[in-house]
Design a protein around this motif. Sequence first.
Motif, PDB file in Angstrom:
ATOM      1  N   UNK A 123      -6.322 -13.816  19.448  1.00 23.84           N
ATOM      2  CA  UNK A 123      -7.489 -12.922  19.435  1.00 23.84           C
ATOM      3  C   UNK A 123      -8.194 -12.942  18.079  1.00 23.84           C
ATOM      4  N   UNK A 124      -9.533 -12.917  18.095  1.00 27.50           N
ATOM      5  CA  UNK A 124     -10.280 -13.048  16.839  1.00 27.50           C
ATOM      6  C   UNK A 124     -10.053 -11.861  15.901  1.00 27.50           C
ATOM      7  N   UNK A 125      -9.654 -10.692  16.478  1.00 31.36           N
ATOM      8  CA  UNK A 125      -9.404  -9.531  15.593  1.00 31.36           C
ATOM      9  C   UNK A 125      -8.217  -9.768  14.653  1.00 31.36           C
ATOM     10  N   UNK A 126      -7.293 -10.659  15.074  1.00 30.31           N
ATOM     11  CA  UNK A 126      -6.091 -10.899  14.252  1.00 30.31           C
ATOM     12  C   UNK A 126      -6.352 -11.881  13.113  1.00 30.31           C
ATOM     13  N   UNK A 127      -7.494 -12.587  13.170  1.00 28.58           N
ATOM     14  CA  UNK A 127      -7.756 -13.662  12.199  1.00 28.58           C
ATOM     15  C   UNK A 127      -8.238 -13.069  10.871  1.00 28.58           C
ATOM     16  N   UNK A 128      -7.644 -13.533   9.757  1.00 26.20           N
ATOM     17  CA  UNK A 128      -8.065 -13.097   8.420  1.00 26.20           C
ATOM     18  C   UNK A 128      -8.957 -14.165   7.802  1.00 26.20           C
ATOM     19  N   UNK A 129     -10.048 -13.740   7.147  1.00 22.55           N
ATOM     20  CA  UNK A 129     -10.970 -14.677   6.497  1.00 22.55           C
ATOM     21  C   UNK A 129     -10.616 -14.754   5.010  1.00 22.55           C
ATOM     22  N   UNK A 130     -10.349 -15.969   4.523  1.00 17.99           N
ATOM     23  CA  UNK A 130      -9.818 -16.142   3.169  1.00 17.99           C
ATOM     24  C   UNK A 130     -10.499 -17.326   2.484  1.00 17.99           C
ATOM     25  N   UNK A 131     -10.686 -17.206   1.171  1.00 17.99           N
ATOM     26  CA  UNK A 131     -11.023 -18.384   0.366  1.00 17.99           C
ATOM     27  C   UNK A 131      -9.922 -18.516  -0.686  1.00 17.99           C
ATOM     28  N   UNK A 132      -9.013 -19.471  -0.449  1.00 15.87           N
ATOM     29  CA  UNK A 132      -7.886 -19.645  -1.373  1.00 15.87           C
ATOM     30  C   UNK A 132      -8.378 -20.084  -2.751  1.00 15.87           C
ATOM     31  N   UNK A 133      -9.481 -20.823  -2.784  1.00 20.64           N
ATOM     32  CA  UNK A 133     -10.010 -21.317  -4.055  1.00 20.64           C
ATOM     33  C   UNK A 133     -10.508 -20.165  -4.924  1.00 20.64           C
ATOM     34  N   UNK A 134     -11.229 -19.222  -4.295  1.00 17.77           N
ATOM     35  CA  UNK A 134     -11.817 -18.111  -5.055  1.00 17.77           C
ATOM     36  C   UNK A 134     -10.950 -16.850  -5.028  1.00 17.77           C
ATOM     37  N   UNK A 135      -9.937 -16.825  -4.139  1.00 18.15           N
ATOM     38  CA  UNK A 135      -9.058 -15.651  -4.070  1.00 18.15           C
ATOM     39  C   UNK A 135      -9.546 -14.567  -3.125  1.00 18.15           C
ATOM     40  N   UNK A 165       0.820  -1.224   0.000  1.00 19.42           N
ATOM     41  CA  UNK A 165       0.000   0.000   0.000  1.00 19.42           C
ATOM     42  C   UNK A 165       0.852   1.271   0.000  1.00 19.42           C
ATOM     43  N   UNK A 166       2.109   1.182   0.498  1.00 21.27           N
ATOM     44  CA  UNK A 166       2.959   2.380   0.536  1.00 21.27           C
ATOM     45  C   UNK A 166       3.681   2.621  -0.795  1.00 21.27           C
ATOM     46  N   UNK A 180      -7.200 -12.672  -0.159  1.00 21.74           N
ATOM     47  CA  UNK A 180      -5.756 -12.906  -0.347  1.00 21.74           C
ATOM     48  C   UNK A 180      -4.969 -11.595  -0.438  1.00 21.74           C
ATOM     49  N   UNK A 181      -5.498 -10.521  -1.126  1.00 24.15           N
ATOM     50  CA  UNK A 181      -4.763  -9.240  -1.130  1.00 24.15           C
ATOM     51  C   UNK A 181      -4.531  -8.699   0.290  1.00 24.15           C
ATOM     52  N   UNK A 182      -5.554  -8.847   1.158  1.00 24.57           N
ATOM     53  CA  UNK A 182      -5.412  -8.381   2.558  1.00 24.57           C
ATOM     54  C   UNK A 182      -4.334  -9.206   3.276  1.00 24.57           C
ATOM     55  N   UNK A 183      -4.233 -10.484   2.935  1.00 28.23           N
ATOM     56  CA  UNK A 183      -3.210 -11.344   3.547  1.00 28.23           C
ATOM     57  C   UNK A 183      -1.808 -10.885   3.128  1.00 28.23           C
ATOM     58  N   UNK A 184      -1.636 -10.537   1.848  1.00 23.10           N
ATOM     59  CA  UNK A 184      -0.333 -10.051   1.371  1.00 23.10           C
ATOM     60  C   UNK A 184       0.091  -8.795   2.133  1.00 23.10           C
ATOM     61  N   UNK A 185      -0.880  -7.890   2.363  1.00 20.45           N
ATOM     62  CA  UNK A 185      -0.565  -6.657   3.104  1.00 20.45           C
ATOM     63  C   UNK A 185      -0.232  -6.979   4.568  1.00 20.45           C
ATOM     64  N   UNK A 186      -0.930  -7.977   5.131  1.00 19.11           N
ATOM     65  CA  UNK A 186      -0.666  -8.376   6.530  1.00 19.11           C
ATOM     66  C   UNK A 186       0.743  -8.955   6.669  1.00 19.11           C
ATOM     67  N   UNK A 187       1.212  -9.694   5.636  1.00 13.01           N
ATOM     68  CA  UNK A 187       2.579 -10.247   5.664  1.00 13.01           C
ATOM     69  C   UNK A 187       3.587  -9.096   5.754  1.00 13.01           C
ATOM     70  N   UNK A 188       3.360  -8.049   4.933  1.00 13.88           N
ATOM     71  CA  UNK A 188       4.260  -6.879   4.929  1.00 13.88           C
ATOM     72  C   UNK A 188       4.202  -6.147   6.277  1.00 13.88           C
ATOM     73  N   UNK A 189       2.985  -5.992   6.815  1.00 16.29           N
ATOM     74  CA  UNK A 189       2.804  -5.184   8.044  1.00 16.29           C
ATOM     75  C   UNK A 189       3.235  -5.922   9.310  1.00 16.29           C
ATOM     76  N   UNK A 190       2.906  -7.230   9.406  1.00 19.31           N
ATOM     77  CA  UNK A 190       3.076  -7.940  10.697  1.00 19.31           C
ATOM     78  C   UNK A 190       4.406  -8.684  10.837  1.00 19.31           C
ATOM     79  N   UNK A 191       4.930  -9.234   9.739  1.00 18.16           N
ATOM     80  CA  UNK A 191       6.151 -10.049   9.862  1.00 18.16           C
ATOM     81  C   UNK A 191       7.381  -9.140   9.842  1.00 18.16           C
ATOM     82  N   UNK A 192       8.279  -9.268  10.819  1.00 19.78           N
ATOM     83  CA  UNK A 192       9.460  -8.396  10.859  1.00 19.78           C
ATOM     84  C   UNK A 192      10.462  -8.742   9.756  1.00 19.78           C
ATOM     85  N   UNK A 193      11.254  -7.769   9.297  1.00 17.17           N
ATOM     86  CA  UNK A 193      12.285  -8.082   8.303  1.00 17.17           C
ATOM     87  C   UNK A 193      13.393  -8.922   8.938  1.00 17.17           C
ATOM     88  N   UNK A 194      14.160  -9.657   8.123  1.00 15.44           N
ATOM     89  CA  UNK A 194      15.248 -10.470   8.695  1.00 15.44           C
ATOM     90  C   UNK A 194      16.369  -9.601   9.253  1.00 15.44           C
TER      91      UNK A 194
END
Length: 603
Positions: A158-170, A70-71, A173-187
């Motif tokens: 906590x339920x607020x952290x849970x993402x709702x996804x359908x991998x079959x229909x997609x 998003x940035x 998934x875009x929200x999951x990609x943004x969550x990977x960038x936001x939540x996972x620390x860099x190496x």
Amino acid sequence: MTIPQARLRNFSIIAHIDHGKSTLADRLLELTHAIDPRQMTSQVLDSMDLEREKGITIKARAVRLEHTANDGLVYGLNLIDTPGHVDFAYEVSHSLQACEGAILVVDAAQGIEAQTLANVHLALREGLTIIPVLNKIDLPSAQPDVVMDELENALAIPREEVLLVSAKEGTGVPALLQAIVDRIPPPKGDPKAPLQALVFDSHYDQYKGVVVYIRLAAGTLHDHDRVRLMASGAEAELIEMGYFRPALVPVPLLTAGEVGYVATGLKNVREAQVGDTITSADAPAGAPLPGYQEAKSLVFAGIYPVSGEDYPLLRDAIEKLHLNDASFTFEPESSVALGFGFRCGFLGLLHMEIVQERLEREFSLDLIASAPSVEYEVLRINGGAPIRVDNPSKLPSIGEIEEIREPWVQLSVVTPSSYIGALMELSTNRRGSFVGLEYLDPTRVLMKFELPLAELIVDYYDQLKTRTAGYASMDYEEIGYRAANLVRLDVLVAGEPVDALSMIVHRDNATKLGRTLVGRLRQLIPRQMFEVPIQAAIGSNVIARETVRAMSKNVLAKCYGGDITRKRKLLEKQKEGKRRMKRVGSVEIPQEAFLAMLRTDES
């Protein structure tokens, strides 16, 4: 494209078997345009034929994704897709050590399963950031609210952290990609420090030699650098290096925090072991990285070529496969019944089946596997250190043994509460003891048992699925050795012991098992021109016997009347011929007889 370390993310997808890891990986590949749409297939990371046929992931696979967040900046996401089956937990632990975060996929219809819990604890032990994802929300049977309650109660997510996804229909998934960038620390890792790279997988290429998959912990790797493997001491000049998209893409430079591959040109498969540390040959690091705990084999079986002259081919094939799958062990052995082969150690029965099928398919071999066994600890009467026995034929005679100990496991089973009684009966019939029970929600429970590993490996999983209409799931971990009243059950065919059919069993079950076994073998061993006795024995004591009747030719067909002495003479001649055949004849035991050992269920 070189991406700075601050914009790198290394993550894994963990889940119970069949919860949609590989399908989610497909959507991530599609959204980040990592693969040409024309080459896109379902389960694109499951490249082995066996994986596609069985619908499971066997090998962990890595792939580099590039995503514009998003940035407006481009981030490099290194995804490692992991197996879900309990036998391949070793692959999962390798993958997690190369990551900073993990996507926990839970089926919105089935909820938490046994290996969901095991994989989460594995990820938390490694200190990873967990992104919980509820997959398959498009299913009519999906119950996202119920499953979110389970996650809160069982795993404190906590339920607020849970993402709702359908991998079959997609969906989602875009929200999951943004969550990977936001939540996972860099190496972390200093690109200017001496080079340290952890080998987390490898394969053999006939043109490039040993290709190792690495995660750089510190330092920078340049094309054509000279490197050293710290455990084996082997040195090589790099032929090629790069990252996965998911095909191998060569690049001139890899820096700390990145996941990639290096082609070493090494020809000896033993010089590049999984868990080793790669460093620079010119300016080596002071110490290797912690590496991995060695995989502990739980199930042992002999693998032999059907044709004796294929033994050198089998030896080469096993060495090459061992490079790609460090979790199975092997050592040469010989059997009176089967000739020369290898005693192999596996993580479980599925792992054994996969290794055997890969050897047969990838190296065009015809193989016979002996009955699976576990490793026992034997104390001798005359003292001395306990000896480890993984082959029943190597068990000392009864007079020398003071005590035999067998490995036990703690078994976790997640099941609908209506099947509690059926699972209690199944586990107690297998000499198991009930430890505890915990409700995950009003209809599903987590049951814990302790039982001998030998009772678990034969067909416990099949029985578990049969008795719970496929709804239960299981996971297990080893808890040590315990003494038991065990004996060796030998099988004799035509008076000769068949060492490959011997097994170590509990004395209480020996008679029943012996009868079942000789009954099965009587149906499987083809009839000969002479009578073939099949016996089950403990020491010199025969406890069960069946006989394969001889094929009989009507030698009197040509006698139309005439003297009785002529007929008697022909019958005596036939009887003498059969006696002579019995002395010199040999009985070939078909592969089905060895498979019968795997199916000694309570039918």
